[in-house]
Every structure is written in C-alpha cells, then in structure tokens.
Design a protein around this motif. Structure first.
Motif, PDB file in Angstrom:
ATOM      1  N   GLU A  17      -6.415  -3.836  -5.099  1.00 32.43           N
ATOM      2  CA  GLU A  17      -6.852  -2.926  -6.157  1.00 32.43           C
ATOM      3  C   GLU A  17      -5.600  -2.173  -6.607  1.00 32.43           C
ATOM      4  O   GLU A  17      -4.905  -1.578  -5.794  1.00 32.43           O
ATOM      5  N   THR A  18      -5.313  -2.210  -7.927  1.00 34.75           N
ATOM      6  CA  THR A  18      -4.018  -1.703  -8.408  1.00 34.75           C
ATOM      7  C   THR A  18      -4.170  -0.822  -9.652  1.00 34.75           C
ATOM      8  O   THR A  18      -3.711  -1.180 -10.751  1.00 34.75           O
TER       9      THR A  18
ATOM     10  N   GLU B  63       0.806  -1.215   0.000  1.00 31.28           N
ATOM     11  CA  GLU B  63       0.000   0.000   0.000  1.00 31.28           C
ATOM     12  C   GLU B  63       0.847   1.276   0.000  1.00 31.28           C
ATOM     13  O   GLU B  63       0.303   2.376  -0.119  1.00 31.28           O
TER      14      GLU B  63
ATOM     15  N   THR C 218      -1.676   4.346  -5.249  1.00 32.15           N
ATOM     16  CA  THR C 218      -3.009   3.867  -5.647  1.00 32.15           C
ATOM     17  C   THR C 218      -3.282   2.406  -5.281  1.00 32.15           C
ATOM     18  O   THR C 218      -4.409   1.938  -5.442  1.00 32.15           O
TER      19      THR C 218
ATOM     20  N   LYS D 131      -4.280  -0.682  -3.074  1.00 34.06           N
ATOM     21  CA  LYS D 131      -5.112  -0.773  -1.881  1.00 34.06           C
ATOM     22  C   LYS D 131      -5.582  -2.211  -1.678  1.00 34.06           C
ATOM     23  O   LYS D 131      -6.051  -2.858  -2.613  1.00 34.06           O
ATOM     24  N   GLN D 132      -5.446  -2.690  -0.445  1.00 31.97           N
ATOM     25  CA  GLN D 132      -5.994  -4.003  -0.112  1.00 31.97           C
ATOM     26  C   GLN D 132      -7.496  -3.887   0.076  1.00 31.97           C
ATOM     27  O   GLN D 132      -7.975  -2.996   0.781  1.00 31.97           O
TER      28      GLN D 132
ATOM     29  N   LYS E  96      -9.878  -5.199   7.178  1.00 30.50           N
ATOM     30  CA  LYS E  96      -8.561  -4.790   7.645  1.00 30.50           C
ATOM     31  C   LYS E  96      -8.513  -4.771   9.166  1.00 30.50           C
ATOM     32  O   LYS E  96      -9.502  -4.394   9.805  1.00 30.50           O
TER      33      LYS E  96
END
Length: 385
Positions: free
Chosen positions: A321-322, A300, A304, A306-307, A311
């Motif tokens: 998300e990449t 992270e 940009t 994001k897991q 969490k």
C-alpha cells in the motif's frame, strides 16, 4: 497476394529489446527467467511444434527427448505425487480437474484469495461457487476453519456435500500461505477431494503434495519453473487416474481432458532443460524469504508505505500500500503513470503502468545489490513528494 512495405514490417522488428538491462519486478516473470545455459538450447527447438517430430501418438510417451521419463518419473518424485501431466498453464490444469470431477450444478468451495481463472474454470463447467472468506485488511488471511462451516452450509441447503475444495498456496496477490494441510484434513473428513493451486510455489520452493495431503496439485512452468511457457503441471493421486486421464472411445490412445496432447513445443523443452537449475534453486528458498523480508522492512521505512498480507512475509511476492506515490501522482504531469516512467528511467520494470495507490512485486532471484538498487529508486521517487 498482399504486399507490405519495409517500413510497415520494420515496426515488428522494433519489438526487439534488450530486456536484460532492466530489473524486472513482475511476480509472474521472476520465477520464469531461463538460465543462460537453457537459452542456448532454445534455437534448436524454436520452430512450431518441434516436439511432434519425435511423437508416435502420445506426448507423454516420447522417449527422445526424454519426456516420458520427465513426466512419469522425475516430476512425480519432485512433487511427491503419483501421476503427472503437462498442461498449457496452471489454469488449464485446474479446469481439467473441475471438468472431470464435477458436473454442471455441483458445488465447490474456493478460497477468496484464489486467482480469477479458478472462478472462470468453475463458471465454464457450470458450478456453484462458495467462497471461504479472508480476514480482510490488512492481512487478508484465509480463515481455514470456514471450510468446515461452508461444507455444512452447502449440505444443509442442497442436501449434498460439495464435490471439491480449492486451496491457493500461496495466493498471487499477497503471497499468503494458508494451512493447506489443515484444510485438506477438514475436507477429507467429509470425503471431499482437495485441489492445491501452487502456481507460485512449485519451482520456487520445496513442496510436497503428500505432506499437504493434496488430491490434486497444479503448478506453472512459465511463472515459477524457468520455462518459456505457457505451460503447467498437473499432479494427481493414483485413485483419480481413471477419471482425469480417461481415454477417448474413438481414439484409443488419446486422453480426452487434454484434447489428446498437452503442450508440444519449446515450452516443454525449456521446462525439462531448466529442471536441474530449478532443483538447485528451491534448496535456497529460505534465502529468498530472507531477502524479501529485508526488502519489505526497508520499503516500510518510506513514509506511508505498508506491506499488506500476513507478516512477516513468507514469500518473494509481496503487496504494498503506497499512499505517498498516489499523492505525488495527483500533482505530477505524468499523472498516475509517473511511477512506471520514473522506475523505467532507473532501469526497473514490472510495476503495472498506472498503479500508484498499491502494487505487488517480486524479489525472487534478485541479488542483494539489485534489491538495494530498487530500494534506492523507490526512495528517490518518494522524495519527489
């Protein structure tokens, strides 16, 4: 008789590759990697239905190799459940339960994060599926209280309660753990049995069907128990034994739902031979979670990235998300396949070819050095932006 040239046949021999030189991030493979000691045993049992040479009619009663002990004593103790059978994968175990407990036209409740094969099993039996929702982006957390709502909804519409509820623990997309015990307690108030799909839990982490209050539990040998596979585990409470393990009227010693026998080859041998290794590694589960959390934190730090999912993560399987890699793919000459190729150049596989917007991966059993190598690779590739 057909004849083939040496050139034609050589194509099949070229399939051999030294996979050990790659770091494999594929979640369905990380938990299935055999220890070296077991790999030495494989050649002794690699021919066809090798187990059948020792069978007197019932797979689960073979004494040498000690399949009977493994199925009747070891696995029930490991899972903390009454009875166990081996299947040809977790999905077959799920189908066995659905087909035994339900009849066409019945309703069942399935969480929205369930594996697609659960829905296919329900469709094959002819069941009505009612889904329990998750809370959507970004956590996709299953809303446990909806089980009660859905049960009441089904009763009001059909006049009867659902026959079964399914809980995925954890799911294969986000690695989320719903509160399976709470769900089971809700369902049991309505006398509805609960099936826990633990394909990504059994063999990776300590798990107790008794503590989860599961009536049925399934696991995957090739995903999470260091076996060649395909092979699965089905555990059931004793009260369901006559339903799930019912015998054929024609072939008195054959269990109908398993078509007489479960898996009967190399997969069984590797599952048993790897068990001491699996038993030890589940004790180190907290360390695997710590490594996964470290990996997520560092990933992270890439712009940009994001897991997604709950969490902090509680599983080695995580979904990212990449957008940064998607933006690169739009300009890269390799297009959306660039990420797969860039990772492979760096000795890393397991991300599906063509994925750039998002993907899932597993850090299970990777060393800290290997994790850092993977992180460096993603960081380098992100710098192409």
């Amino acid at each position: 008789m057909l004849e083939f040239s040496a050139q034609e046949l050589s194509k099949f021999m070229e399939m051999h590759r030294n996979i050990a030189e790659y770091i494999n991030l594929n979640p369905i493979q990380r938990g299935g990697i055999l220890p070296d000691s077991v790999k030495e045993i494989v050649l002794e049992w690699v021919d066809g239905y090798s187990i059948c040479d020792h069978c007197e009619g019932v797979l689960s009663e073979i004494k040498d190799p000690p399949i009977e002990t493994f199925i009747a004593e070891i696995l029930p103790k490991f899972l903390e459940i009454d009875e166990v059978r081996l299947t040809n994968g977790a999905r077959e175990g799920i189908f066995v339960v659905l087909h035994s407990v339900c009849k066409p036209g019945d309703s069942i409740i399935i969480d929205k994060n369930s594996h697609y094969s659960v829905f296919l099993a329900a469709e094959r039996v002819g069941l009505n599926v009612i889904e329990v929702e998750n809370d959507g982006y970004p956590e996709y957390k299953i809303l446990e209280d909806q089980y009660a709502e859905k049960i009441e909804e089904i009763k009001n519409k059909s006049g009867s309660y659902p026959e079964l509820a399914v809980v995925t623990y954890p799911d294969g997309n986000y690695g989320n753990f719903p509160d399976a015990k709470k769900i089971a307690e809700i369902c049991h108030e309505y006398e509805i049995p609960v099936l826990v799909n633990a394909a990504y839990a059994i063999g990776r982490m300590p798990i107790s069907a008794r503590k989860l209050k599961a009536d049925f539990i399934v696991g995957s040998g090739h995903k999470s128990m260091a076996s060649t596979g395909p092979i699965g585990i089905l555990g059931i409470k004793d009260e369901w034994k006559d339903v799930i393990f019912r015998k054929s009227w024609r072939y008195k010693n054959k269990e109908v739902e398993f078509l007489g026998c479960g898996p009967r080859g190399l997969a069984v041998v590797t599952l048993m031979a790897s068990f001491p290794h699996v038993l030890e590694r589940v004790k180190k589960w907290k360390n695997e979670v710590e490594k996964a959390r470290y990996f997520v934190k560092e990933m992270e730090n890439i712009p940009t990235v994001k897991q997604l999912g709950v969490k902090p993560t509680s599983h080695d399987l995580n979904f990212f998300e990449t957008p940064i890699f998607y933006e690169i793919s739009k300009k890269h000459k390799r297009g959306r396949f660039f990420l797969y190729r860039e990772l492979k150049k760096r000795g890393i596989i397991g991300i599906k070819p063509g994925l750039t917007k998002n993907f899932k991966l597993s850090t299970y059993l990777l060393t800290k050095d290997e994790i850092n190598r993977v992180l460096e690779a993603f960081q380098e590739i992100a710098s192409l932006h």
